[in-house]
Design an enzyme around this catalytic site. Sequence first.
Site, PDB file in Angstrom:
ATOM      1  N   LYS A   1      -4.839  -9.952  -7.106  1.00 52.59           N
ATOM      2  CA  LYS A   1      -6.020 -10.087  -6.255  1.00 52.59           C
ATOM      3  C   LYS A   1      -7.132  -9.144  -6.742  1.00 52.59           C
ATOM      4  O   LYS A   1      -6.832  -8.037  -7.169  1.00 52.59           O
ATOM      5  CB  LYS A   1      -5.586  -9.693  -4.840  1.00 52.59           C
ATOM      6  CG  LYS A   1      -6.504 -10.047  -3.727  1.00 52.59           C
ATOM      7  CD  LYS A   1      -5.876  -9.645  -2.394  1.00 52.59           C
ATOM      8  CE  LYS A   1      -5.806  -8.136  -2.243  1.00 52.59           C
ATOM      9  NZ  LYS A   1      -5.390  -7.681  -0.917  1.00 52.59           N
TER      10      LYS A   1
ATOM     11  N   LYS B   1       0.814  -1.215   0.000  1.00 54.50           N
ATOM     12  CA  LYS B   1       0.000   0.000   0.000  1.00 54.50           C
ATOM     13  C   LYS B   1       0.844   1.261   0.000  1.00 54.50           C
ATOM     14  O   LYS B   1       0.465   2.270  -0.593  1.00 54.50           O
ATOM     15  CB  LYS B   1      -0.962   0.016   1.193  1.00 54.50           C
ATOM     16  CG  LYS B   1      -2.139  -0.915   1.016  1.00 54.50           C
ATOM     17  CD  LYS B   1      -3.300  -0.515   1.912  1.00 54.50           C
ATOM     18  CE  LYS B   1      -4.517  -1.368   1.628  1.00 54.50           C
ATOM     19  NZ  LYS B   1      -5.573  -1.198   2.618  1.00 54.50           N
TER      20      LYS B   1
ATOM     21  N   LYS C   1     -10.492  -3.375  -4.365  1.00 52.15           N
ATOM     22  CA  LYS C   1     -11.309  -2.168  -4.460  1.00 52.15           C
ATOM     23  C   LYS C   1     -10.602  -1.082  -5.234  1.00 52.15           C
ATOM     24  O   LYS C   1     -11.228  -0.195  -5.803  1.00 52.15           O
ATOM     25  CB  LYS C   1     -11.572  -1.621  -3.051  1.00 52.15           C
ATOM     26  CG  LYS C   1     -12.420  -2.493  -2.183  1.00 52.15           C
ATOM     27  CD  LYS C   1     -12.408  -1.995  -0.732  1.00 52.15           C
ATOM     28  CE  LYS C   1     -13.212  -2.935   0.151  1.00 52.15           C
ATOM     29  NZ  LYS C   1     -12.966  -2.746   1.573  1.00 52.15           N
TER      30      LYS C   1
HETATM   31  P1  TYM Z   1     -10.789  -5.368   3.628  1.00 46.95           P
HETATM   32  O1  TYM Z   1     -11.766  -4.293   3.910  1.00 46.95           O
HETATM   33  O2  TYM Z   1      -9.704  -5.122   2.661  1.00 46.95           O
HETATM   34  O3  TYM Z   1     -11.553  -6.663   3.149  1.00 46.95           O
HETATM   35  C1  TYM Z   1     -12.672  -7.183   3.853  1.00 46.95           C
HETATM   36  C2  TYM Z   1     -12.632  -8.709   3.822  1.00 46.95           C
HETATM   37  O4  TYM Z   1     -12.631  -9.158   2.472  1.00 46.95           O
HETATM   38  C3  TYM Z   1     -11.545 -10.054   2.266  1.00 46.95           C
HETATM   39  N1  TYM Z   1     -11.065  -9.895   0.875  1.00 46.95           N
HETATM   40  C4  TYM Z   1     -10.948 -10.899   0.008  1.00 46.95           C
HETATM   41  N2  TYM Z   1     -11.217 -12.214   0.113  1.00 46.95           N
HETATM   42  C5  TYM Z   1     -11.006 -12.974  -0.978  1.00 46.95           C
HETATM   43  N3  TYM Z   1     -10.552 -12.475  -2.156  1.00 46.95           N
HETATM   44  C6  TYM Z   1     -10.264 -11.177  -2.308  1.00 46.95           C
HETATM   45  N4  TYM Z   1      -9.823 -10.695  -3.485  1.00 46.95           N
HETATM   46  C7  TYM Z   1     -10.462 -10.306  -1.186  1.00 46.95           C
HETATM   47  N5  TYM Z   1     -10.295  -8.975  -0.992  1.00 46.95           N
HETATM   48  C8  TYM Z   1     -10.666  -8.744   0.285  1.00 46.95           C
HETATM   49  C9  TYM Z   1     -10.495  -9.639   3.275  1.00 46.95           C
HETATM   50  O5  TYM Z   1      -9.592 -10.684   3.545  1.00 46.95           O
HETATM   51  C10 TYM Z   1     -11.345  -9.271   4.465  1.00 46.95           C
HETATM   52  O6  TYM Z   1     -11.664 -10.415   5.223  1.00 46.95           O
HETATM   53  N6  TYM Z   1      -7.730  -5.251   7.582  1.00 46.95           N
HETATM   54  C11 TYM Z   1      -9.017  -5.711   7.117  1.00 46.95           C
HETATM   55  C12 TYM Z   1     -10.174  -5.133   7.896  1.00 46.95           C
HETATM   56  C13 TYM Z   1     -10.089  -5.327   9.378  1.00 46.95           C
HETATM   57  C14 TYM Z   1     -10.302  -6.543  10.077  1.00 46.95           C
HETATM   58  C15 TYM Z   1     -10.126  -6.202  11.458  1.00 46.95           C
HETATM   59  C16 TYM Z   1     -10.581  -7.845   9.693  1.00 46.95           C
HETATM   60  C17 TYM Z   1      -9.817  -4.356  10.292  1.00 46.95           C
HETATM   61  N7  TYM Z   1      -9.840  -4.888  11.540  1.00 46.95           N
HETATM   62  C18 TYM Z   1     -10.233  -7.176  12.438  1.00 46.95           C
HETATM   63  C19 TYM Z   1     -10.709  -8.805  10.691  1.00 46.95           C
HETATM   64  C20 TYM Z   1     -10.527  -8.468  12.048  1.00 46.95           C
HETATM   65  C21 TYM Z   1      -9.186  -5.259   5.667  1.00 46.95           C
HETATM   66  O7  TYM Z   1      -8.544  -4.345   5.214  1.00 46.95           O
HETATM   67  O8  TYM Z   1     -10.163  -5.904   4.996  1.00 46.95           O
END
Ligand code: TYM
Length: 344
Positions: A205, A113, A208
């Site tokens: 991957k 990032k 967004k």
């Molecule tokens: P974020 O917002 O990027 O994504 C949310 C969830 O979607 C999953 N994900 C995917 N799974 C499969 N294939 C993909 N291409 C893909 N893109 C995203 C992510 O693995 C996630 O589960 N850091 C985390 C948010 C967070 C969080 C937490 C998660 C903050 N605090 C505590 C669990 C526990 C994040 O940026 O997810």
Amino acid sequence: MAKELVFSGVQPTGNLHLGNYLGAIVNFVKLQDTHNCIYCVVDLHAITVWQDPAELTRNIREVTAAFIASGIDPKKHIVFNQSQVAEHAELAWVFNCVARLGWLNRMTQFKEKAGKDRENASVGLYAYPNLMAADILVYRATHVPVGEDQKQHLELSRDIAQKFNNDFSESIKVHGLGDKFFPLPEPLITGPATRVMSLRDGSKKMSKSDASDYSRINLSDDADAIAQKVRKAKTDPEPLPSEDEGLKTRPEADNLVGIYAALSGRSKPDVLREFGGGQFSGFKNSLVDLAVEKLGPIGAEMKKLSQDSAYVDEVLIDGANRARVIAGETMNHVKDIVGFIRGR
Ligand code: TYM
């Protein structure tokens, strides 16, 4: 043994996509039957990268709407946005003092990032994994459903929990809080689509932030957009293999079969038994029908909820009020353990 509790979060940064849905939200929905669950719209995480304020507000509501539209019940479980529960940031500060620089330096997501211009990345982006550990541990949650890309952050959360338990082991005992105060949270990375790839490039991957909207299916896409994106998805000239083995060297085929399997609740070998040997064009037609059938109602419900922001905000406020009770109790214990003075 700690009582099992599920926690997970999704960032409100726009373009909620099929990867978020299949890698995370589908599993959030399933876990409601067996566990108490807390699902959080992590707005504090979102601002580690600049967000337009009006858009951030819209995106917080959109993720909440996606949770509800996908089948999360905010009455039986807890749905809220992170910034309403100050204990997340408070515990994150304590964890900033527990986690080591060396641990954060290994985080691949920060490297990706921040890119080449690392000096210009926010301090929040660097410390992000400590806040993530606080999100989970402020509820002493034991299970965390996430996609594959969050595995490293979950490992860090476990390291932080363990170091806190060790550093303060005496104090934890003195305060009668058992041997180990924090559980070591388990990642739940399950299903055939834990890492959904870009529809344009099977080595990247689905994300967004990809500049091309054709790289992803958004939860808000209508049937026409879904059909166009699936039809344009990159493939190779070979017919689909009949066995799972045959997908190993074919990332685009593997991705589409994984998506089909996850959307239909089947396994990849089972999907290949039906489509193996056939051309992509036929398979893609079936995938369009399936995706429209499964995602159409979610997109429609999200649209409906977008007209009713008062209801969505009420869900978040009610969830935050309930979350704060649990988080406040943990934080009081943490203050005692660390040696702070507090009022009762
Ligand atoms: P974020 O917002 O990027 O994504 C949310 C969830 O979607 C999953 N994900 C995917 N799974 C499969 N294939 C993909 N291409 C893909 N893109 C995203 C992510 O693995 C996630 O589960 N850091 C985390 C948010 C967070 C969080 C937490 C998660 C903050 N605090 C505590 C669990 C526990 C994040 O940026 O997810």
